[in-house]
Scaffold this motif. Sequence first.
Motif, PDB file in Angstrom:
ATOM      1  N   MET A   1      11.560  -7.174   4.132  1.00 19.93           N
ATOM      2  CA  MET A   1      11.830  -6.230   5.217  1.00 19.93           C
ATOM      3  C   MET A   1      12.160  -4.859   4.637  1.00 19.93           C
ATOM      4  O   MET A   1      12.948  -4.747   3.703  1.00 19.93           O
ATOM      5  N   ALA A   2      11.542  -3.854   5.201  1.00 17.24           N
ATOM      6  CA  ALA A   2      11.820  -2.472   4.819  1.00 17.24           C
ATOM      7  C   ALA A   2      11.218  -1.576   5.898  1.00 17.24           C
ATOM      8  O   ALA A   2      10.540  -2.058   6.814  1.00 17.24           O
ATOM      9  N   ARG A   3      11.446  -0.279   5.775  1.00 20.22           N
ATOM     10  CA  ARG A   3      10.905   0.645   6.781  1.00 20.22           C
ATOM     11  C   ARG A   3       9.447   0.990   6.521  1.00 20.22           C
ATOM     12  O   ARG A   3       8.661   1.142   7.451  1.00 20.22           O
ATOM     13  N   ASP A   4       9.090   1.169   5.248  1.00 21.13           N
ATOM     14  CA  ASP A   4       7.800   1.732   4.860  1.00 21.13           C
ATOM     15  C   ASP A   4       6.716   0.650   4.842  1.00 21.13           C
ATOM     16  O   ASP A   4       6.649  -0.158   3.914  1.00 21.13           O
ATOM     17  N   THR A   5       5.844   0.644   5.841  1.00 18.94           N
ATOM     18  CA  THR A   5       4.779  -0.355   5.914  1.00 18.94           C
ATOM     19  C   THR A   5       3.833  -0.245   4.726  1.00 18.94           C
ATOM     20  O   THR A   5       3.395  -1.262   4.174  1.00 18.94           O
ATOM     21  N   ASN A   6       3.502   0.978   4.325  1.00 18.92           N
ATOM     22  CA  ASN A   6       2.597   1.156   3.191  1.00 18.92           C
ATOM     23  C   ASN A   6       3.211   0.597   1.911  1.00 18.92           C
ATOM     24  O   ASN A   6       2.525  -0.051   1.102  1.00 18.92           O
ATOM     25  N   GLY A   7       4.501   0.834   1.727  1.00 19.17           N
ATOM     26  CA  GLY A   7       5.179   0.305   0.551  1.00 19.17           C
ATOM     27  C   GLY A   7       5.218  -1.214   0.560  1.00 19.17           C
ATOM     28  O   GLY A   7       5.043  -1.869  -0.476  1.00 19.17           O
ATOM     29  N   LEU A   8       5.432  -1.796   1.738  1.00 18.93           N
ATOM     30  CA  LEU A   8       5.447  -3.247   1.864  1.00 18.93           C
ATOM     31  C   LEU A   8       4.074  -3.835   1.531  1.00 18.93           C
ATOM     32  O   LEU A   8       3.969  -4.851   0.847  1.00 18.93           O
ATOM     33  N   GLU A   9       3.025  -3.194   2.018  1.00 19.57           N
ATOM     34  CA  GLU A   9       1.671  -3.679   1.752  1.00 19.57           C
ATOM     35  C   GLU A   9       1.350  -3.604   0.255  1.00 19.57           C
ATOM     36  O   GLU A   9       0.744  -4.526  -0.312  1.00 19.57           O
ATOM     37  N   LYS A  10       1.766  -2.522  -0.395  1.00 19.03           N
ATOM     38  CA  LYS A  10       1.534  -2.390  -1.833  1.00 19.03           C
ATOM     39  C   LYS A  10       2.301  -3.462  -2.608  1.00 19.03           C
ATOM     40  O   LYS A  10       1.793  -4.015  -3.596  1.00 19.03           O
ATOM     41  N   THR A  11       3.521  -3.750  -2.158  1.00 16.18           N
ATOM     42  CA  THR A  11       4.303  -4.796  -2.814  1.00 16.18           C
ATOM     43  C   THR A  11       3.616  -6.146  -2.674  1.00 16.18           C
ATOM     44  O   THR A  11       3.536  -6.930  -3.634  1.00 16.18           O
ATOM     45  N   LYS A  12       3.107  -6.429  -1.488  1.00 11.91           N
ATOM     46  CA  LYS A  12       2.383  -7.680  -1.255  1.00 11.91           C
ATOM     47  C   LYS A  12       1.180  -7.779  -2.188  1.00 11.91           C
ATOM     48  O   LYS A  12       0.933  -8.836  -2.796  1.00 11.91           O
TER      49      LYS A  12
END
Length: 219
Positions: free
Chosen positions: A1-12
Amino acid sequence: MARDTNGLEKTKEMVNKENSDILVEYYSVDLYNSNATMFEKIVEPIDSTKYELFLLIHNAGSVGNLDHLAADMNDPDEWNKFMLLNLYSVTCLTSVFLSKFNSDTAERCVVNITSLLAIEPFKSVGYYCVGKTSREMYFRVLALENPSLNILSYSPGPVLTDMYTNISLNSKDEVVREQFTSGQQKQYIVKVEDACQKLVNTLAMRSYKSGGRVDYYDR
């Protein structure tokens, strides 16, 4: 969980590049406006009977207003906003996590990412110090009340994050700014991968008391 969707996608993408068999699900949430119902909807679909370990890592947080020294911190609204993210969302998510995953056959582990500033005062970062200290005490009480839980407050050391840079540039105290940017301090900067490896090793060795703290530079 985090605010930044782009950052979450990159982490995935980074996780699945290392191991494509890992299922990664992410949720873009604003922890400044969180509540139990929001967290319950996120964990509700998970089958709690399928796993041997449930691990919750609290890493979200903010540094707070660097323009205020302790004597200036007189705005309840600013305090409430800061604590909503740095304490209240943490206790709320932990409560939902423990309620959902309460099987007698699975281990439950909670990691609180903390800081040296939870136990050492630094000028102009009073909000951050108070937030980290209060979180550590919450988890100490939680561990005392729940002996079966595995709880660790882990301080990764001075990792070169945006938050670190923010303090080094914008702290109201000149001594703190110089301390964070000095050549001597640079030798203590910790790489992200090294901080993470120390955490994994610490959890594997389990040489700490539940509710206690471990620092990256502890022997």
